[in-house]
Write an enzyme that holds these catalytic residues in place. Sequence first.
Site, PDB file in Angstrom:
ATOM      1  N   ARG A   1      -3.918  -0.368  -6.739  1.00 37.32           N
ATOM      2  CA  ARG A   1      -3.196   0.061  -7.940  1.00 37.32           C
ATOM      3  C   ARG A   1      -2.302  -1.055  -8.476  1.00 37.32           C
ATOM      4  NH1 ARG A   1      -0.552   4.986  -4.772  1.00 37.32           N
ATOM      5  NH2 ARG A   1      -2.534   4.708  -3.695  1.00 37.32           N
TER       6      ARG A   1
ATOM      7  N   LYS B   1      -4.389  -1.907   8.439  1.00 35.11           N
ATOM      8  CA  LYS B   1      -5.340  -0.839   8.742  1.00 35.11           C
ATOM      9  C   LYS B   1      -5.747  -0.939  10.217  1.00 35.11           C
ATOM     10  CE  LYS B   1      -7.730  -0.625   4.241  1.00 35.11           C
ATOM     11  NZ  LYS B   1      -7.363   0.750   3.849  1.00 35.11           N
TER      12      LYS B   1
HETATM   13  N1  BES Z   1      -9.366   0.208  -0.297  1.00 29.49           N
HETATM   14  C1  BES Z   1      -8.583   1.295   0.158  1.00 29.49           C
HETATM   15  C2  BES Z   1      -9.214   2.663  -0.132  1.00 29.49           C
HETATM   16  C3  BES Z   1     -10.489   2.987   0.603  1.00 29.49           C
HETATM   17  C4  BES Z   1     -10.428   3.728   1.776  1.00 29.49           C
HETATM   18  C5  BES Z   1     -11.707   2.636   0.103  1.00 29.49           C
HETATM   19  C6  BES Z   1     -11.594   4.054   2.428  1.00 29.49           C
HETATM   20  C7  BES Z   1     -12.878   2.955   0.763  1.00 29.49           C
HETATM   21  C8  BES Z   1     -12.814   3.673   1.934  1.00 29.49           C
HETATM   22  C9  BES Z   1      -7.218   1.270  -0.514  1.00 29.49           C
HETATM   23  O1  BES Z   1      -6.725   0.024  -0.829  1.00 29.49           O
HETATM   24  C10 BES Z   1      -6.254   1.894   0.440  1.00 29.49           C
HETATM   25  O2  BES Z   1      -6.066   1.331   1.478  1.00 29.49           O
HETATM   26  N2  BES Z   1      -5.665   3.014   0.068  1.00 29.49           N
HETATM   27  C11 BES Z   1      -4.731   3.676   0.893  1.00 29.49           C
HETATM   28  C12 BES Z   1      -3.615   4.186   0.020  1.00 29.49           C
HETATM   29  C13 BES Z   1      -2.461   4.726   0.767  1.00 29.49           C
HETATM   30  C14 BES Z   1      -1.775   3.620   1.560  1.00 29.49           C
HETATM   31  C15 BES Z   1      -1.495   5.352  -0.185  1.00 29.49           C
HETATM   32  C16 BES Z   1      -5.442   4.827   1.597  1.00 29.49           C
HETATM   33  O3  BES Z   1      -6.297   5.454   0.989  1.00 29.49           O
HETATM   34  O4  BES Z   1      -5.159   5.057   2.766  1.00 29.49           O
HETATM   35 MN    MN Z   2      -5.671  -0.848   0.760  1.00 28.35          MN
END
Ligand code: BES
Ligand code: MN
Length: 502
Positions: free
Chosen positions: A349, A275
């Site tokens: 997931r 990230k």
């Molecule tokens: N923990 C994050 C989701 C999240 C994002 C929670 C912002 C709270 C605030 C999750 O693990 C994630 O990173 N999801 C990705 C999925 C994507 C790579 C398909 C996302 O939402 O970008």
């Molecule tokens: Mn994530």
Amino acid sequence: MTISIIRQPLATVDAPWVAAGIFDKDGGPASDLRGSAVEALVVRLLEEKEIKGSAGETIALHEPVGFRTRALLLAGLGAKARFDARAAYTAGVALAKRLASKPREKVGVSLAAVLEAGDPALVSSLVEGVCVGMQGPGLHKTEPNRHPFEVVLIAPEGTTDEALADLERLAARGGIVGQAVNLARMLANTPPSEKPPVVLAEVIRKAAEEHGVDVQVWNEARIREERFGGLLGVAAGSAEPPAFVTLEYLNGGDAPVVALVGKGVTFDSGGLSLKPSASMEDMKSDMTGAAVVVASILAAARLRLPINVKGYVALTENMTGGRAMKLGDVLTMRNGKTVEVLNTDAEGRLILADALSYAAEAGPARMLDLATLTGACLVALGPKIAGLFSNDDGFARDLADSSRKVGERLWQMPLDDDFKEALKSSVADLKNVGGRWGGAITAARFLQEFTADVPWAHLDIAGPSWVDAEGAARDAGGTGCFVRTLTAYLEAAAAVDGVARD
Ligand code: BES
Ligand code: MN
Ligand code: ZN
């Protein structure tokens, strides 16, 4: 924290601070201020629009004429005709946040306005808010900036003994639920290096044991024996081993079992699909689903609800260590399905898949997971509304009813089968990402592959789990969202099953 209740005219209450609810211009002050100079003043200020009486607003009046208290805090409740659990909770948070800003031994809180506007059950919501407002996110402030006080609820003089007993029960409930919300908030607000999976598991174990909830903690070796390929895959990039915790509160005789499953990523760096720094700032809260599951089960136990509930929380970090899973790696999950990992940041997931498969094996009547799963859910619904996904309309309706009752917000999203197409992999049964569109839905659709057709619902709480900036009626940081909804849901389940059993 102590909460007591007295029955007395407000003017004679001898606490240094007393809070009293007021409605907006149409509703005005309640009977507890009737006939006083303060009543006339409030009416005038509302008319002149100096104050609004909106939910979350607070106005301090020092040395109020005709009152024994040294100061009155007027707490706005919004429109009387629309007064509900959310307004009561909001007012409670705001008044407590304001009054807990410095040490005060005792604060009186008048119940007159809440009782005039409607359902006495809203007294619980008010008390929940007061508990939450007394605890801030400043876990590591060298000088505490929040000072919890003793709460003395003030029932109107005419309250019957029977009604007073009811109010006592509602106040006690509010205290228990408010503390559960605070537990979830505190866990989410804890710095990530202070809550690696094994440490968090032990905190959960201790809290569960204190409240008579059966708890089991699996270490990494056991997780391997149980073939949790998703959880192990995510944990591989971390120096901290994963943990898996099961909770059991079985107090419902032969009533059906509700299973609650929580995502417990104690820090989500994204893994190799790293990230950007700004997106990582609040990723210590990526274990909110787990915290909410634990807190709700503890609340149910403290309320001695006659229900059967099992909790499953998968705990891991998502890091970039030398053994981290790589794009293109294939994981074999608990239920035997294979998953090609094409984005290591879609880790929630993967760990939920194993937890759901395992929970489903015990054949619960209903299974609900909570997870800070996708940023896409924030894009779809904004930061305050959770996405609800379900393969069972009755279950979804019951959850929506409970959320409405306590004033938390969710919105049901589609889960049609064609969304599964986005998850096709050329090398494995599934891939863990579904492309650009409908990300919250494809994530939910992925989870559904691991539910073994148990009646199931999924709450994507990525938005409401966290607040960036504080306001008069809310703190920055973890919110403990949906502890109140889950408690209400479990209470409703207890009532239904209670009827069915006798
Ligand atoms: N923990 C994050 C989701 C999240 C994002 C929670 C912002 C709270 C605030 C999750 O693990 C994630 O990173 N999801 C990705 C999925 C994507 C790579 C398909 C996302 O939402 O970008
Ligand atoms: Mn994530
Ligand atoms: Zn995550």
